[in-house]
Motif scaffolding. Structure first.
Motif, PDB file in Angstrom:
ATOM      1  N   THR A  44       0.832  -1.211   0.000  1.00 56.59           N
ATOM      2  CA  THR A  44       0.000   0.000   0.000  1.00 56.59           C
ATOM      3  C   THR A  44       0.861   1.252   0.000  1.00 56.59           C
ATOM      4  O   THR A  44       0.535   2.241  -0.672  1.00 56.59           O
ATOM      5  CB  THR A  44      -0.930  -0.011   1.224  1.00 56.59           C
ATOM      6  OG1 THR A  44      -1.645  -1.252   1.267  1.00 56.59           O
ATOM      7  CG2 THR A  44      -1.919   1.139   1.158  1.00 56.59           C
ATOM      8  N   LEU A 104     -19.353  -4.198   3.218  1.00 53.88           N
ATOM      9  CA  LEU A 104     -18.277  -3.528   2.489  1.00 53.88           C
ATOM     10  C   LEU A 104     -18.657  -3.245   1.036  1.00 53.88           C
ATOM     11  O   LEU A 104     -18.327  -2.177   0.495  1.00 53.88           O
ATOM     12  CB  LEU A 104     -17.002  -4.391   2.552  1.00 53.88           C
ATOM     13  CG  LEU A 104     -16.376  -4.564   3.935  1.00 53.88           C
ATOM     14  CD1 LEU A 104     -15.161  -5.479   3.851  1.00 53.88           C
ATOM     15  CD2 LEU A 104     -15.974  -3.224   4.526  1.00 53.88           C
ATOM     16  N   PHE A 105     -19.339  -4.195   0.411  1.00 56.42           N
ATOM     17  CA  PHE A 105     -19.768  -3.977  -0.973  1.00 56.42           C
ATOM     18  C   PHE A 105     -20.801  -2.857  -1.065  1.00 56.42           C
ATOM     19  O   PHE A 105     -20.800  -2.068  -2.022  1.00 56.42           O
ATOM     20  CB  PHE A 105     -20.344  -5.277  -1.542  1.00 56.42           C
ATOM     21  CG  PHE A 105     -20.760  -5.177  -2.978  1.00 56.42           C
ATOM     22  CD1 PHE A 105     -19.799  -5.204  -3.981  1.00 56.42           C
ATOM     23  CD2 PHE A 105     -22.096  -5.041  -3.324  1.00 56.42           C
ATOM     24  CE1 PHE A 105     -20.170  -5.111  -5.316  1.00 56.42           C
ATOM     25  CE2 PHE A 105     -22.480  -4.941  -4.655  1.00 56.42           C
ATOM     26  CZ  PHE A 105     -21.514  -4.978  -5.645  1.00 56.42           C
ATOM     27  N   ASN A 106     -21.658  -2.753  -0.066  1.00 61.75           N
ATOM     28  CA  ASN A 106     -22.642  -1.670  -0.043  1.00 61.75           C
ATOM     29  C   ASN A 106     -21.968  -0.311   0.123  1.00 61.75           C
ATOM     30  O   ASN A 106     -22.330   0.674  -0.545  1.00 61.75           O
ATOM     31  CB  ASN A 106     -23.640  -1.914   1.089  1.00 61.75           C
ATOM     32  CG  ASN A 106     -24.830  -0.981   1.017  1.00 61.75           C
ATOM     33  OD1 ASN A 106     -25.066  -0.343  -0.010  1.00 61.75           O
ATOM     34  ND2 ASN A 106     -25.592  -0.905   2.097  1.00 61.75           N
ATOM     35  N   ILE A 107     -20.950  -0.253   0.983  1.00 63.50           N
ATOM     36  CA  ILE A 107     -20.216   1.005   1.165  1.00 63.50           C
ATOM     37  C   ILE A 107     -19.498   1.405  -0.123  1.00 63.50           C
ATOM     38  O   ILE A 107     -19.508   2.572  -0.535  1.00 63.50           O
ATOM     39  CB  ILE A 107     -19.226   0.872   2.334  1.00 63.50           C
ATOM     40  CG1 ILE A 107     -19.974   0.707   3.656  1.00 63.50           C
ATOM     41  CG2 ILE A 107     -18.311   2.091   2.424  1.00 63.50           C
ATOM     42  CD1 ILE A 107     -19.078   0.409   4.828  1.00 63.50           C
ATOM     43  N   LEU A 108     -18.877   0.424  -0.784  1.00 65.13           N
ATOM     44  CA  LEU A 108     -18.156   0.716  -2.025  1.00 65.13           C
ATOM     45  C   LEU A 108     -19.097   1.166  -3.135  1.00 65.13           C
ATOM     46  O   LEU A 108     -18.814   2.132  -3.863  1.00 65.13           O
ATOM     47  CB  LEU A 108     -17.374  -0.524  -2.463  1.00 65.13           C
ATOM     48  CG  LEU A 108     -16.540  -0.393  -3.743  1.00 65.13           C
ATOM     49  CD1 LEU A 108     -15.480   0.682  -3.575  1.00 65.13           C
ATOM     50  CD2 LEU A 108     -15.899  -1.722  -4.104  1.00 65.13           C
ATOM     51  N   SER A 109     -20.229   0.492  -3.264  1.00 62.00           N
ATOM     52  CA  SER A 109     -21.175   0.876  -4.316  1.00 62.00           C
ATOM     53  C   SER A 109     -21.779   2.252  -4.061  1.00 62.00           C
ATOM     54  O   SER A 109     -21.965   3.044  -4.993  1.00 62.00           O
ATOM     55  CB  SER A 109     -22.276  -0.176  -4.416  1.00 62.00           C
ATOM     56  OG  SER A 109     -22.985  -0.277  -3.195  1.00 62.00           O
ATOM     57  N   ASN A 110     -22.054   2.576  -2.801  1.00 58.57           N
ATOM     58  CA  ASN A 110     -22.585   3.911  -2.486  1.00 58.57           C
ATOM     59  C   ASN A 110     -21.548   4.994  -2.760  1.00 58.57           C
ATOM     60  O   ASN A 110     -21.887   6.093  -3.228  1.00 58.57           O
ATOM     61  CB  ASN A 110     -23.033   3.967  -1.032  1.00 58.57           C
ATOM     62  CG  ASN A 110     -24.276   3.133  -0.779  1.00 58.57           C
ATOM     63  OD1 ASN A 110     -25.089   2.929  -1.680  1.00 58.57           O
ATOM     64  ND2 ASN A 110     -24.429   2.637   0.432  1.00 58.57           N
ATOM     65  N   SER A 111     -20.284   4.687  -2.484  1.00 61.05           N
ATOM     66  CA  SER A 111     -19.233   5.667  -2.758  1.00 61.05           C
ATOM     67  C   SER A 111     -19.086   5.917  -4.253  1.00 61.05           C
ATOM     68  O   SER A 111     -18.897   7.057  -4.693  1.00 61.05           O
ATOM     69  CB  SER A 111     -17.908   5.179  -2.167  1.00 61.05           C
ATOM     70  OG  SER A 111     -18.012   4.995  -0.774  1.00 61.05           O
ATOM     71  N   ILE A 112     -19.197   4.857  -5.049  1.00 63.22           N
ATOM     72  CA  ILE A 112     -19.063   5.014  -6.495  1.00 63.22           C
ATOM     73  C   ILE A 112     -20.217   5.820  -7.073  1.00 63.22           C
ATOM     74  O   ILE A 112     -20.037   6.702  -7.922  1.00 63.22           O
ATOM     75  CB  ILE A 112     -18.962   3.633  -7.167  1.00 63.22           C
ATOM     76  CG1 ILE A 112     -17.646   2.957  -6.778  1.00 63.22           C
ATOM     77  CG2 ILE A 112     -19.060   3.742  -8.681  1.00 63.22           C
ATOM     78  CD1 ILE A 112     -17.507   1.538  -7.278  1.00 63.22           C
ATOM     79  N   THR A 113     -21.435   5.555  -6.585  1.00 68.98           N
ATOM     80  CA  THR A 113     -22.594   6.282  -7.113  1.00 68.98           C
ATOM     81  C   THR A 113     -22.636   7.737  -6.645  1.00 68.98           C
ATOM     82  O   THR A 113     -23.021   8.633  -7.409  1.00 68.98           O
ATOM     83  CB  THR A 113     -23.889   5.569  -6.695  1.00 68.98           C
ATOM     84  OG1 THR A 113     -23.883   5.390  -5.263  1.00 68.98           O
ATOM     85  CG2 THR A 113     -23.994   4.223  -7.369  1.00 68.98           C
TER      86      THR A 113
END
Length: 204
Positions: A44, A104-113
């Motif tokens: 990282t 985690l997938f929900n957080i990532l998808s909300n961030s992208i949208t």
């Protein structure tokens, strides 16, 4: 050529970081998990360095690898975690794993949208000629001048505290062997000098 090299290094460190993070959660030995975690931090840090955030990259190495990961390693050594010889039922962790993945997938998808990352226009990257930038003061030099001049005493105190903690953990992790004969100073100090030497008369 420079762009292709940077892209190759970025993909390489990203793949190594994903593999290392997967090995952190799948390794049976706790010490191996901590070592793979250190490798994740290093990858990282390399990604941040490629993106131009050299200060964050070095701080990730110093703070997480130099302090937190070493602290994890000392705690694992001090607890002396034994490997469970019994086979672990991997199907029993599927529900909680699915829950964490969904969150985690929900957080990532909300961030992208919300940030509209998919529709962002591609920016033309301007390559920096670092040879011509040697006469300018970087952000690391500015922050270093402030930290090591105005807050020099605090750094020394923190270093002393970490040194004492490191020595204490090493002392706690040392295993005392019971089959080795050692001197007991407290018993020797309370001995009676008159009873140390005894005269025995032997018959001829």
């Amino acid at each position: 050529m420079l762009m292709s090299l940077n892209l190759f290094l970025f993909i390489l460190f990203a793949i190594l970081g994903i593999i290392s993070s997967f090995m952190v959660i799948t390794s049976i030995n706790a010490v191996h998990s901590v070592l793979f975690l250190i490798l994740v931090f290093c990858n990282t840090s390399a990604l941040l360095l490629l993106l131009g955030s050299e200060f964050l990259s070095l701080m990730l190495i110093i703070v997480y690898v130099g302090a937190i990961a070493v602290l994890f390693l000392f705690v694992v050594m001090m607890l002396n975690v034994k490997v469970n010889p019994l086979a672990i039922n991997r199907y029993s962790i599927i529900p909680i794993g699915s829950l964490i993945f969904f969150v985690l997938f929900n957080i990532l998808s909300n961030s992208i949208t919300e940030l509209d990352l998919l529709n962002q226009p591609y920016l033309i990257l301007n390559l920096v000629d670092w040879v011509s930038e040697t006469n300018f003061i970087s952000n690391i030099e500015i922050i270093g001048n402030v930290l090591y001049t105005n807050y020099c005493l605090l750094f020394l105190i923190c270093g002393l505290i970490l040194l004492v903690a490191m020595v204490g953990v090493i002392v706690l992790t040392m295993h005392q062997r019971r089959d080795v004969k050692k001197q007991k100073i407290e018993i020797q100090l309370f001995r009676i000098p008159g009873n140390v030497v005894k005269f025995i008369s032997l018959r001829s």
